[in-house]
Design an enzyme around this catalytic site. Structure first.
Site, mmCIF file in Angstrom:
data_model
loop_
_atom_site.group_PDB
_atom_site.id
_atom_site.type_symbol
_atom_site.label_atom_id
_atom_site.label_comp_id
_atom_site.label_asym_id
_atom_site.label_seq_id
_atom_site.Cartn_x
_atom_site.Cartn_y
_atom_site.Cartn_z
ATOM 1 N N GLY A 34 -4.057 30.848 33.678
ATOM 2 C CA GLY A 34 -3.234 30.320 32.515
ATOM 3 C C GLY A 34 -2.486 32.097 32.277
ATOM 4 N N LEU A 36 -1.064 34.233 28.274
ATOM 5 C CA LEU A 36 -1.016 34.188 27.049
ATOM 6 C C LEU A 36 0.625 34.543 26.756
ATOM 7 C CD1 LEU A 36 -4.170 35.562 25.649
ATOM 8 C CD2 LEU A 36 -3.474 33.223 25.496
ATOM 9 N N GLU A 75 -5.161 23.831 13.485
ATOM 10 C CA GLU A 75 -4.258 24.257 14.604
ATOM 11 C C GLU A 75 -2.997 22.906 14.272
ATOM 12 O OE1 GLU A 75 -4.368 26.286 16.704
ATOM 13 O OE2 GLU A 75 -6.333 26.976 16.983
#
Length: 93
Positions: A34, A36, A75
């Site tokens: 992935g 960021l 979150e």
């Protein structure tokens, strides 16, 4: 118990680590595919990738249901809701 990959503010030494304080650290140096991105809101976002060249490094913690709920609150995550701040996905670490 749940295994949670932490790559941002939940990591040891970061601003929100207290949310999972006491959770067993299972891996201190691990990664997943992935990239960021800076959200400009004080925390990063991970976007999954199949690209072998892009890895995100982090830590894996073992959390119980109570700690997972604390993470959800931090979150802004609610299972089944369409507009969460993040998606909880299974991904190889």
């Amino acid at each position: 118990m749940h295994l949670v990959f932490c790559y941002g503010t939940l990591r040891l030494g970061e601003s929100n680590h207290g949310v999972i304080k006491g959770a067993p650290l299972k891996e201190s140096f691990c990664w997943t595919k992935g990239e960021l991105y800076d959200t400009q809101d004080g925390y990063p976002a991970l976007v999954q990738s199949e690209d072998e060249e892009h890895n995100v490094y982090g830590e894996v913690y073992e959390v119980d249901n109570q700690l997972l709920e604390r993470i959800n609150i931090l979150e802004g995550y609610q299972e089944g809701r369409d507009h969460n701040l993040y998606d909880r996905v299974m991904q190889e670490i």
